[in-house]
Write an enzyme that holds these catalytic residues in place. Structure first.
Site, mmCIF file in Angstrom:
data_model
loop_
_atom_site.group_PDB
_atom_site.id
_atom_site.type_symbol
_atom_site.label_atom_id
_atom_site.label_comp_id
_atom_site.label_asym_id
_atom_site.label_seq_id
_atom_site.Cartn_x
_atom_site.Cartn_y
_atom_site.Cartn_z
ATOM 1 N N CYS A 117 0.833 -1.215 0.000
ATOM 2 C CA CYS A 117 0.000 0.000 0.000
ATOM 3 C C CYS A 117 0.859 1.254 0.000
ATOM 4 O O CYS A 117 1.439 1.613 1.031
ATOM 5 C CB CYS A 117 -0.933 -0.018 1.216
ATOM 6 N N CYS B 59 -0.595 4.133 2.165
ATOM 7 C CA CYS B 59 -0.401 3.934 3.608
ATOM 8 C C CYS B 59 1.060 4.183 3.998
ATOM 9 O O CYS B 59 1.335 4.845 4.990
ATOM 10 C CB CYS B 59 -0.749 2.502 4.024
ATOM 11 N N ASP B 60 2.004 3.645 3.229
ATOM 12 C CA ASP B 60 3.399 3.576 3.685
ATOM 13 C C ASP B 60 4.376 4.441 2.895
ATOM 14 O O ASP B 60 5.538 4.574 3.294
ATOM 15 C CB ASP B 60 3.890 2.110 3.630
#
Ligand code: FAD
Ligand code: NAP
Length: 314
Positions: free
Chosen positions: A135, A138-139
């Site tokens: 992701c 997300c990261d």
């Protein structure tokens, strides 16, 4: 709880649209079971530019944010719980929940979508969450100004490589062939992005690192040569597997017919081989795997479920 008119399993674009159409179409006792926040996998996407009528730069999260509220206005109830199994006894469906409760329903629409696949290289599982991710939204920020590897040659890999290229110093795009599945305009954008290096005809071999996390990836090209790419972050986008476990029965069979890839076989009404059960979105056969088509499937399934329940209860 009284027997539900309809149980909707999954709260992605398919499940939410099914929820909107069933409740607005007159079914009164409808519950959508979503184990996390509603919205589905598109909420992990940093950009969506092909949802009709939505122009400008918008994230998947932005797109999905109003959907649950719209459904709730028409009476859709949301249970934030995982459904572990759906079975049928007589003409009533049993909804087995992760919290141990069992609900009953006259009809079921399932739209549990799919999940990111692991690429299968050495160390991938050990370093998952410690430098290996699926992701970028997300990261990606953890790698601001640093170098990262993206693995894959589909739409997801290339779109997320473009996203990461805006945050990171450099993106190595590792793909096992020299042609891409991704849409041609996305391929062009990638080729025209200065800080994306294409590492083609190459497959990931082994991720390595230390107690702090990933420090690099070994890739092997088609001539067998190994290259070390020193990066702290690796993003894998190598496709998805269908979430069909909910339909598995205690004896290992499935509640309805599936194909060899585990996708649910439906007709053009999203009807499965089990009466009263419809499947919508990414989990069905020949799914275009788009938000708009998942939503369309949800609407089609809902209209069928309304007629079915009306006839059954009349
Ligand atoms: P999903 O979105 O997968 O939703 C399923 C939901 O069911 C999930 O919320 C999950 O938590 C829930 N669930 C699963 N099992 C259970 C259970 N047992 N109990 C309770 N809840 C459960 N499409 C586009 O049209 N345009 C794009 O630009 C685009 N970009 C993408 C970028 C990325 C990074 C990804 C991953 C996908 C992208 N897609 C895009 C594809 C799109 O996201 C999917 O086609 C769409 O989300 C499918 O919707 P769905 O409702 O079938 O399933
Ligand atoms: P995908 O299209 O299945 O692509 C997966 C990629 O990973 C392929 O390039 C594949 O290589 C590679 N791959 C698979 N297994 C691998 C392994 N073990 N090691 C290394 N590489 C591996 O998956 P996706 O990109 O996630 O897309 C899924 C669906 O969602 C598609 O239908 C896509 O069109 C859709 N989607 C659409 C959009 C959009 O419309 N904008 C955005 C994202 C996703 P090969 O090519 O060699 O097989």
């Amino acid at each position: 709880m009284a027997i539900l008119d309809c149980a909707i399993i999954g709260g992605g674009p398919a499940g939410l649209t099914a929820g909107l159409y069933t409740t607005r179409g007159g079914l009164e006792n409808v519950v959508m079971y979503e184990k996390g926040m509603p919205g589905g996998q598109i909420t992990n996407s940093s950009e969506i530019e092909n949802y009709p009528g939505v122009t400008g730069e918008i994230t998947g999260m932005d797109l999905m944010q109003p959907w649950p509220e719209q459904c709730q206005r028409f009476g859709l109830k949301h249970e934030m719980v995982e459904v572990t199994r759906v079975s049928k006894e007589g003409d009533i469906f049993k909804i087995y929940r992760g919290d141990g409760k069992v609900d009953e329903a006259h009809s079921v629409i399932i739209g549990t979508g799919s999940r990111p696949r692991r690429a299968g290289f050495k160390g991938e599982n050990d370093f998952f969450g410690k430098g290996v991710s699926t992701c970028a939204t997300c990261d990606g920020f953890f790698y601001k100004g640093k170098d990262v590897v993206v693995i894959g040659g589909g739409d997801t890999a290339l779109e997320e490589a473009l996203y990461l290229a805006k945050i990171c110093n450099k993106v190595y795009l590792v793909h096992r062939r020299d042609t891409f599945r991704s849409a041609p305009n996305t391929v062009e954008r990638v080729k025209n992005t200065d800080n994306i290096e294409l590492v083609l005809n190459s497959s990931p071999e082994e991720v390595y690192g230390d107690a702090m996390g990933v420090t690099g990836l070994k890739v092997k090209n088609k001539d067998g040569e190994i290259r070390d790419i020193e990066v702290p972050g690796i993003f894998t986008f190598v496709g998805n597997d269908v979430n069909n476990q909910t339909l598995m029965q205690q004896d290992g069979s499935y509640l309805c017919d599936m194909n060899e890839q585990g996708q649910v076989i439906v007709d053009i009404s999203m009807k499965t081989s089990c009466e009263g059960l419809w499947a919508a979105g990414d989990m069905r056969i020949a799914a275009p795997k788009q938000v708009v088509s998942a939503a369309g499937d949800g609407a089609v399934a809902a209209l069928q479920a309304i007629s079915y329940v009306d006839e059954k209860l009349s």
